[in-house]
Write a protein that holds these residues in place. Structure first.
Motif, PDB file in Angstrom:
ATOM      1  N   GLU A 404       0.834  -1.209   0.000  1.00 13.00           N
ATOM      2  CA  GLU A 404       0.000   0.000   0.000  1.00 13.00           C
ATOM      3  C   GLU A 404       0.866   1.255   0.000  1.00 13.00           C
ATOM      4  N   ARG A 405       1.967   1.210   0.753  1.00 17.82           N
ATOM      5  CA  ARG A 405       2.865   2.361   0.791  1.00 17.82           C
ATOM      6  C   ARG A 405       3.523   2.592  -0.573  1.00 17.82           C
ATOM      7  N   VAL A 406       3.906   1.504  -1.238  1.00 21.07           N
ATOM      8  CA  VAL A 406       4.502   1.625  -2.570  1.00 21.07           C
ATOM      9  C   VAL A 406       3.517   2.286  -3.528  1.00 21.07           C
ATOM     10  N   GLU A 407       2.271   1.837  -3.498  1.00 19.23           N
ATOM     11  CA  GLU A 407       1.262   2.415  -4.387  1.00 19.23           C
ATOM     12  C   GLU A 407       1.055   3.895  -4.085  1.00 19.23           C
ATOM     13  N   TYR A 408       1.037   4.239  -2.798  1.00 19.43           N
ATOM     14  CA  TYR A 408       0.888   5.637  -2.394  1.00 19.43           C
ATOM     15  C   TYR A 408       2.051   6.475  -2.926  1.00 19.43           C
ATOM     16  N   ILE A 409       3.270   6.017  -2.708  1.00 17.75           N
ATOM     17  CA  ILE A 409       4.456   6.772  -3.130  1.00 17.75           C
ATOM     18  C   ILE A 409       4.471   6.946  -4.642  1.00 17.75           C
ATOM     19  N   GLU A 410       4.188   5.868  -5.368  1.00 17.84           N
ATOM     20  CA  GLU A 410       4.124   5.955  -6.831  1.00 17.84           C
ATOM     21  C   GLU A 410       3.175   7.057  -7.278  1.00 17.84           C
ATOM     22  N   ALA A 411       1.978   7.053  -6.674  1.00 23.04           N
ATOM     23  CA  ALA A 411       0.949   8.010  -7.095  1.00 23.04           C
ATOM     24  C   ALA A 411       1.363   9.440  -6.805  1.00 23.04           C
ATOM     25  N   TYR A 412       1.965   9.675  -5.640  1.00 21.39           N
ATOM     26  CA  TYR A 412       2.319  11.048  -5.267  1.00 21.39           C
ATOM     27  C   TYR A 412       3.531  11.558  -6.033  1.00 21.39           C
ATOM     28  N   ILE A 413       4.498  10.696  -6.302  1.00 23.74           N
ATOM     29  CA  ILE A 413       5.626  11.126  -7.133  1.00 23.74           C
ATOM     30  C   ILE A 413       5.137  11.425  -8.544  1.00 23.74           C
ATOM     31  N   GLY A 414       4.210  10.608  -9.039  1.00 23.91           N
ATOM     32  CA  GLY A 414       3.635  10.878 -10.353  1.00 23.91           C
ATOM     33  C   GLY A 414       2.895  12.197 -10.399  1.00 23.91           C
ATOM     34  N   ALA A 415       2.131  12.505  -9.344  1.00 26.65           N
ATOM     35  CA  ALA A 415       1.413  13.780  -9.279  1.00 26.65           C
ATOM     36  C   ALA A 415       2.401  14.945  -9.250  1.00 26.65           C
ATOM     37  N   MET A 416       3.468  14.798  -8.492  1.00 26.74           N
ATOM     38  CA  MET A 416       4.494  15.844  -8.421  1.00 26.74           C
ATOM     39  C   MET A 416       5.132  16.065  -9.793  1.00 26.74           C
ATOM     40  N   LEU A 417       5.414  14.986 -10.503  1.00 26.78           N
ATOM     41  CA  LEU A 417       5.995  15.113 -11.839  1.00 26.78           C
ATOM     42  C   LEU A 417       5.043  15.852 -12.774  1.00 26.78           C
ATOM     43  N   ASN A 418       3.753  15.543 -12.692  1.00 28.79           N
ATOM     44  CA  ASN A 418       2.777  16.277 -13.501  1.00 28.79           C
ATOM     45  C   ASN A 418       2.832  17.771 -13.220  1.00 28.79           C
ATOM     46  N   ALA A 419       2.928  18.132 -11.910  1.00 25.75           N
ATOM     47  CA  ALA A 419       2.996  19.549 -11.540  1.00 25.75           C
ATOM     48  C   ALA A 419       4.259  20.205 -12.082  1.00 25.75           C
ATOM     49  N   ILE A 420       5.378  19.501 -12.013  1.00 25.70           N
ATOM     50  CA  ILE A 420       6.639  20.040 -12.541  1.00 25.70           C
ATOM     51  C   ILE A 420       6.533  20.267 -14.045  1.00 25.70           C
TER      52      ILE A 420
END
Length: 499
Positions: A404-420
């Motif tokens: 669950e933590r891996v899935e969470y981290i993946e999603a948030y890093i992906g969201a951050m990349l979208n913002a960048i």
């Protein structure tokens, strides 16, 4: 520090297994920093060793049965082992804080040579492994001696003492430290410690607290935090920056805030919540004064910046540090005249829904994270940002399979990349936490660590979780986030690690 219990929480589950198109670390800017984080009281232990004296957290944590940081992870003695784990994982940076009372035991005056040497040795060890140290000066744990002497952060005297403490840190460590955060989670520290009384030093107006005034103290403390940050920043820029070439910033706890309904009332309430929760610190840092709505509602209880103070605070952060975990849903509240004013009654929020109250399931709202970074870009002139904490809290139990933590981290890093990609000037990301810690709100029952710590083992054995294996793969460029099979990682982890 994770302040999830600061709110009355209801259940709104949002699941996400991926958020962005496939990406790897190579999709981020070349100078982007990926790291992990801890803090002094939560990691170091050795509470009574080598001249360290009590902080307010020593006092506060010994007042209940949730545990304390007397030993914690014993990072004070095991730092070389932990740095080796960081290097094996491929961390580019490590965020930690300096214990004020380990460095300057009386809060002011003489420097403790053993405390000084510990931090010099830690920084040297990080540097020798190619890991960038990111130092926080105040992570909720200021000296008990200053609380006893003059009330700590409710007294402007602390601005001078904090600046002197910062001066020692800049002078002694600044040649090797290029990233400084003055105050951790300035907004939540002021609210939790001086309005709700749920974190040290535990001030509030309810019977649960022996001292405090919830209607005035959080605003006084918030004001003094901003002035102390500005004072330390001014000192750094005048005395050290030209030679040391570092950057200095302040951090805040950042929530994604979204209206619970499309009603006008909820939309207005959400904007008001943004002013109170984020604008309280950001408006002075960027524009030199508090939000107008906040001044209108709080009135004379909100301190006023002098013209000189406004100029010192404005522009005093080279970057903004963001601590982010979740998005919440906001509804408007009806005033209750009988309630004593406090930060939350002033803000006027009736209900905030925030994932799951225990944070034991995969709760992911990465869109709120991306929206917050966009909000920073649009509302605060797109400042440089370091995401200083992000992660998922789970039960601390003898399992390494934290998918669950891996899935969470993946999603948030992906969201951050979208913002960048959309123009956000976000420059670094630090997972909370490097290893399982003493959590300031939850003790040892819940944890965020990439490495499991067996707190029942006298040697406090560290063991990598699935999330550590995932982060290692991501950092060395071998993981494509969307196509990577978590089950394969689980098989690899089971084959190579055991508790």
């Amino acid at each position: 520090m994770q302040s999830f219990t600061l709110f009355s929480i209801s259940l709104v589950i949002v699941l996400a297994t991926s958020y962005s198109d496939a990406f790897t670390i190579n999709d981020f800017p070349e100078d982007f920093l990926f790291g992990a984080a801890t803090s002094a009281y939560q990691w170091e232990g050795a509470a009574e060793e080598d001249g360290r004296t009590p902080s307010v957290w020593d006092t506060f944590s010994h007042s209940d049965d949730k545990g304390n940081g007397d030993i914690a992870c014993d990072g004070y003695h095991k730092y070389k082992e932990d740095v080796k784990l960081m290097a094996e994982m491929g961390l580019e940076a490590f965020r930690f804080s300096i214990s004020w009372t380990r460095l300057i035991p009386n809060g002011r005056g003489l420097v403790n040579p053993k405390g000084l040497n510990f931090y010099k040795d830690l920084i040297k060890e990080l540097r020798s492994h190619g890991i960038e140290p990111h130092v926080t000066l105040h992570h909720f744990d200021f000296p008990q001696a200053l609380e006893d002497e003059y009330g700590g952060w409710i007294n402007r005297k602390i601005i001078e003492d904090f600046t002197a403490f910062a001066d020692v840190c800049f002078r002694e460590f600044g040649d090797d430290v290029k990233l400084w955060t003055t105050i951790d989670e300035a907004n939540i520290f002021a609210i939790g410690a001086y309005s709700q009384g749920i974190v040290a030093p535990g001030h509030c107006s309810t019977p649960e607290c022996s001292t405090g005034n919830s209607s005035t103290e959080p605003y006084i403390v918030g004001h003094n935090l901003l002035l102390a940050h500005a004072s330390a920043s001014k000192l750094y820029r005048l005395k050290y920056k030209n030679k040391q070439r570092g950057s200095i910033g302040l951090s805040l706890y950042a929530l994604g805030l979204s209206p619970y309904t499309n009603s006008k009332e909820d939309e207005i309430a959400t904007e008001r919540a943004k002013d109170f929760f984020h604008g309280w610190m950001l408006k002075p840092l960027v524009f030199g004064d508090y939000p107008e709505e906040m001044k209108r509602i709080v009135g004379l209880r909100l301190p006023v910046f002098s013209e000189e103070e406004s100029e010192e605070v404005k522009g005093s952060s080279d970057y903004v540090g963001i601590i982010h975990y979740a998005t919440v849903y906001v509804t408007n509240s009806r005033p209750t005249p009988s309630l004593l004013p406090s930060f939350y009654t002033d803000m006027g929020i009736d209900t905030i829904y925030i994932g799951n109250s225990s944070f034991d399931t995969s709760v992911s709202t990465p869109w709120g994270f991306e929206n917050f970074l966009e909000y920073m870009k649009q509302s605060y002139n797109n400042p440089p940002i370091y995401v200083l904490e992000n992660g998922l809290r789970m039960k601390h139990k003898s399992t390494l399979q934290d998918s669950e933590r891996v899935e969470y981290i993946e999603a948030y890093i992906g969201a951050m990349l979208n913002a960048i990609k959309n123009g956000s000037d976000t420059r670094g990301y630090f997972l909370w936490s490097m290893i399982d810690l003493f959590e300031l709100v939850g003790g040892y029952e819940k944890s965020f660590g990439l490495y499991f710590v067996n707190f029942s083992d006298p040697g406090l054995k560290r063991s990598p979780k699935l999330s550590a294996s995932w982060y290692t793969g991501f950092l060395n460029g071998t993981i494509d986030v969307v196509t990577q099979e978590i089950t394969q990682l689980q098989r690899n982890l089971s084959a190579s690690s055991s508790l």
